[in-house]
Design a protein around this motif. Structure first.
Motif, mmCIF file in Angstrom:
data_model
loop_
_atom_site.group_PDB
_atom_site.id
_atom_site.type_symbol
_atom_site.label_atom_id
_atom_site.label_comp_id
_atom_site.label_asym_id
_atom_site.label_seq_id
_atom_site.Cartn_x
_atom_site.Cartn_y
_atom_site.Cartn_z
ATOM 1 N N ILE A 1 -12.395 -2.822 -3.033
ATOM 2 C CA ILE A 1 -11.442 -4.008 -2.743
ATOM 3 C C ILE A 1 -13.185 -4.278 -2.900
ATOM 4 O O ILE A 1 -13.205 -5.494 -3.334
ATOM 5 C CB ILE A 1 -11.483 -4.978 -1.872
ATOM 6 C CG1 ILE A 1 -9.411 -3.776 -1.411
ATOM 7 C CG2 ILE A 1 -11.917 -5.470 -0.968
ATOM 8 C CD1 ILE A 1 -8.968 -5.001 -0.087
ATOM 9 N N TYR B 1 -3.834 -2.895 6.700
ATOM 10 C CA TYR B 1 -3.905 -4.488 6.107
ATOM 11 C C TYR B 1 -5.251 -5.359 6.993
ATOM 12 O O TYR B 1 -5.687 -6.026 6.234
ATOM 13 C CB TYR B 1 -2.831 -4.899 5.710
ATOM 14 C CG TYR B 1 -1.990 -4.534 4.994
ATOM 15 C CD1 TYR B 1 -2.137 -4.395 3.887
ATOM 16 C CD2 TYR B 1 -0.155 -4.024 5.125
ATOM 17 C CE1 TYR B 1 -1.612 -3.800 2.898
ATOM 18 C CE2 TYR B 1 -0.040 -3.409 4.497
ATOM 19 C CZ TYR B 1 0.073 -3.654 3.585
ATOM 20 O OH TYR B 1 1.189 -3.041 2.576
ATOM 21 N N CYS C 1 -5.508 -1.785 -3.185
ATOM 22 C CA CYS C 1 -6.914 -1.324 -3.283
ATOM 23 C C CYS C 1 -7.313 -0.816 -1.788
ATOM 24 O O CYS C 1 -7.036 -1.651 -0.557
ATOM 25 C CB CYS C 1 -7.760 -1.665 -3.866
ATOM 26 S SG CYS C 1 -7.376 -2.930 -5.678
ATOM 27 N N GLU C 2 -8.115 0.679 -1.721
ATOM 28 C CA GLU C 2 -8.376 1.252 -0.847
ATOM 29 C C GLU C 2 -9.649 -0.021 -0.159
ATOM 30 O O GLU C 2 -10.237 -1.003 -1.176
ATOM 31 C CB GLU C 2 -8.823 2.548 -0.701
ATOM 32 C CG GLU C 2 -7.951 2.845 -0.883
ATOM 33 C CD GLU C 2 -7.466 3.067 -0.020
ATOM 34 O OE1 GLU C 2 -7.690 2.891 1.166
ATOM 35 O OE2 GLU C 2 -5.666 3.226 0.265
ATOM 36 N N PRO C 3 -9.831 -0.041 0.864
ATOM 37 C CA PRO C 3 -11.481 -1.310 1.360
ATOM 38 C C PRO C 3 -12.751 -0.971 0.721
ATOM 39 O O PRO C 3 -13.219 -1.983 -0.310
ATOM 40 C CB PRO C 3 -11.846 -0.626 2.558
ATOM 41 C CG PRO C 3 -10.272 -0.605 3.159
ATOM 42 C CD PRO C 3 -9.561 0.533 2.299
ATOM 43 N N ASP D 1 0.535 -1.375 0.391
ATOM 44 C CA ASP D 1 0.162 -0.238 -0.203
ATOM 45 C C ASP D 1 0.828 1.139 -0.238
ATOM 46 O O ASP D 1 1.178 1.494 1.079
ATOM 47 C CB ASP D 1 -1.199 -0.224 1.345
ATOM 48 C CG ASP D 1 -1.698 1.281 1.081
ATOM 49 O OD1 ASP D 1 -1.244 1.832 0.939
ATOM 50 O OD2 ASP D 1 -3.017 0.911 1.880
ATOM 51 N N PHE E 1 -5.332 -8.356 -1.106
ATOM 52 C CA PHE E 1 -5.903 -6.845 -0.909
ATOM 53 C C PHE E 1 -5.080 -5.549 -0.071
ATOM 54 O O PHE E 1 -5.534 -4.820 0.446
ATOM 55 C CB PHE E 1 -7.506 -6.952 0.839
ATOM 56 C CG PHE E 1 -6.594 -8.177 1.245
ATOM 57 C CD1 PHE E 1 -5.384 -7.955 2.686
ATOM 58 C CD2 PHE E 1 -5.782 -9.429 1.111
ATOM 59 C CE1 PHE E 1 -4.975 -8.206 3.364
ATOM 60 C CE2 PHE E 1 -6.133 -10.675 2.127
ATOM 61 C CZ PHE E 1 -5.325 -9.937 3.307
ATOM 62 N N ASN F 1 -8.062 -3.988 7.783
ATOM 63 C CA ASN F 1 -9.022 -3.161 6.793
ATOM 64 C C ASN F 1 -9.179 -3.953 6.060
ATOM 65 O O ASN F 1 -10.423 -4.292 5.969
ATOM 66 C CB ASN F 1 -9.254 -1.646 7.806
ATOM 67 C CG ASN F 1 -9.335 -1.016 8.908
ATOM 68 O OD1 ASN F 1 -9.899 -2.187 9.728
ATOM 69 N ND2 ASN F 1 -8.973 0.111 9.016
ATOM 70 N N LYS F 2 -8.067 -4.158 5.266
ATOM 71 C CA LYS F 2 -8.470 -4.033 3.894
ATOM 72 C C LYS F 2 -8.779 -6.019 4.039
ATOM 73 O O LYS F 2 -9.668 -6.526 3.158
ATOM 74 C CB LYS F 2 -7.170 -4.271 3.031
ATOM 75 C CG LYS F 2 -6.363 -2.858 2.714
ATOM 76 C CD LYS F 2 -5.662 -3.013 2.705
ATOM 77 C CE LYS F 2 -5.350 -0.963 1.685
ATOM 78 N NZ LYS F 2 -4.999 -0.874 0.893
ATOM 79 N N ARG F 3 -8.336 -6.005 4.787
ATOM 80 C CA ARG F 3 -8.818 -7.889 4.668
ATOM 81 C C ARG F 3 -10.194 -7.898 4.453
ATOM 82 O O ARG F 3 -10.910 -9.108 4.279
ATOM 83 C CB ARG F 3 -7.491 -8.545 5.713
ATOM 84 C CG ARG F 3 -8.023 -10.323 6.102
ATOM 85 C CD ARG F 3 -8.512 -10.770 6.924
ATOM 86 N NE ARG F 3 -8.814 -10.011 8.155
ATOM 87 C CZ ARG F 3 -8.137 -10.588 9.325
ATOM 88 N NH1 ARG F 3 -8.323 -11.712 9.285
ATOM 89 N NH2 ARG F 3 -8.613 -9.713 10.261
#
Ligand SMILES: Cc1ncc(COP(=O)(O)O)c(C=O)c1O
Length: 433
Positions: free
Chosen positions: A410, A319, A405-407, A42, A402, A321-323
């Protein structure tokens, strides 16, 4: 007159372009594409301020600047070697000396990728065998192919490499007289690239026992690629496989600053059994007589000030949050298609989705074309596999990253992927229920 032929070495002939190049090209060409393919980190959370402070401090001090801008040593900056050794040993709750480890066992490289390559030059001859997880880190497959090495694979389950299958394979190779060619067992044992799976805690000592047991005429080494270890978002850290190699003879532990810090610094580090240090450094001397010295000095400062450790903590939150966004999106979008399964990793950057057998995900498949038309890109799972003895290649899986990209992207990316699948749910010729 046409020019005379230009023969290249056997190694160069065995080495081809990475299969992912096509996908990178597509990502560049296609406007508005959401790429769940790239394994990049990121950019919006790079440690820019921390690196600025480290560099400014260094350049303001003439003595420090002179040292950092000079050539370094082949093995790497001693202070940084000491620090990374202590960090790994602290995570494992061991004292370096009790495991016959000191900073002299550590080598700093141009990313851990350079060590993966160097070890090939140090250990392999064409025809040797390396055992990998199936699937595995496809860039490493490229290294093995360059070296003329035969790749044999062991399946994975939720606990990572299936060690019963590994023992079965080693027993078979012993019976057929091929054990002599087995040089290495390669595992990406924390949040694996590409599946996100980790090696279960109780398998870790057993893996070392198996290497010991089958090291009959020569030593079979384990290459523990812990590239993603620091990026854990839920659950407790697991001891490394290296921890169970208390004589420092069987396990090479390699990892990197690329994922938890910044790939632009391109610095990796490896804990080696003592006998391997000289051969690795001699070959590294031929490569470059030392990796980027300035990067090593920057990282040394970041670790000394605690900025690195704090940065890793911040990244974990980002990460996580993205996961969560990707896992939640998979649950929502694929709720109506129970035949699709996916991993829900505790760390790393990848979710691995497995589709029913009739869904092909590889280059040129309907899914990849439809996904591109919908504006989403993934990495075909077949890149992580090698063909089996009958030449078959599993190709009903996808790696979904993931990391970049931002959530919100995603969520949209997974929505697009689901739309791309519409109409493919049942095998051709069968009616949708
Ligand atoms: C499993 C694994 N090992 C090693 C590497 C190499 O990383 P680097 O050379 O940047 O340290 C990567 C990079 O993506 C990886 O995924």
């Amino acid at each position: 007159m046409p020019p005379a032929p230009l023969p290249v070495s056997d190694t160069a002939r065995r080495t081809t372009d990475s299969p992912i190049s096509y996908f990178i090209q597509k990502a560049i060409e296609t406007k508005g594409l959401i790429s769940l393919a790239a394994g990049l980190v990121d950019e919006s959370h790079f440690p820019t301020a921390e690196v600025t402070e480290a560099v400014t401090g260094m350049m303001a001090d003439p003595a420090a600047a002179r040292v950092a801008l000079q050539y370094g040593s082949t093995q790497g900056l001693p202070e940084l070697r000491e620090r990374v050794l202590n960090r790994v040993c602290e995570a494992d709750g061991v004292r370096p000396a009790d495991h016959r480890l000191s900073a002299s066992n550590v080598v700093l490289t141009t990313g851990s990728q350079q060590m993966l390559y160097l070890l090939g030059e140090v250990l392999f001859n064409p025809g040797d065998i390396v055992i990998c997880e199936a699937p595995s880190y496809f860039v490493y497959h490229g290294v093995l192919t360059s070296n003329g090495v035969k790749v044999l694979t062991v399946p994975m389950d939720d606990g990572g490499m299936d060690l019963d299958a590994l023992e079965g394979l080693l027993t078979k190779l012993d019976r057929t007289g091929e054990l002599d060619r087995v040089r290495l067992i390669y595992t990406v044992d924390y949040f694996q690239n590409p599946t996100g799976l980790s090696l279960a805690a109780d398998r870790r000592p057993r893996l070392v026992e198996l290497a010991r047991k089958f090291s009959k005429k020569h030593r079979i080494l384990i290459l523990e690629d812990a590239a993603y270890r620091e990026l854990r978002y839920t659950g407790e850290d697991r001891p490394s496989v290296k921890k169970f190699d208390d004589t420092n003879e069987y396990v090479i532990y390699t990892t990197t600053f690329s994922k938890p810090c910044a790939p632009g610094l391109k610095t990796g580090y490896t804990l080696l059994p003592s006998e391997l240090v000289s051969p690795v450094c001699h070959l590294k001397g031929n490569h470059d007589f030392g990796s980027n010295n300035l990067s090593q000095h920057i990282l040394n400062r970041l670790m000394a000030s605690g900025a690195y450790q704090r940065h890793v903590e911040t990244l974990r939150g980002v990460y996580r949050n993205k996961r969560d966004a990707m896992v939640q999106a998979m649950r929502t979008e694929f709720a109506d298609w129970p035949a699709v399964r996916w991993t829900e990793p505790d760390g790393g950057m990848y979710v691995w989705a497995t589709f029913p057998d009739h869904i092909r995900t590889g280059p040129g498949s309907p899914l990849v074309e439809r996904a591109l038309a919908e504006g989403v890109l993934y990495v075909p799972g077949e890149f992580g596999h090698v063909p089996d003895e009958d030449g078959n290649l599993r190709s009903n899986e996808t790696r979904l990253s993931f990391g970049v990209c931002e959530p919100v992207q995603i969520l949209e990316g997974i929505r697009r992927l689901r739309r791309a699948c519409r109409g493919l749910e049942t095998p051709a010729g069968k009616k949708v229920a």
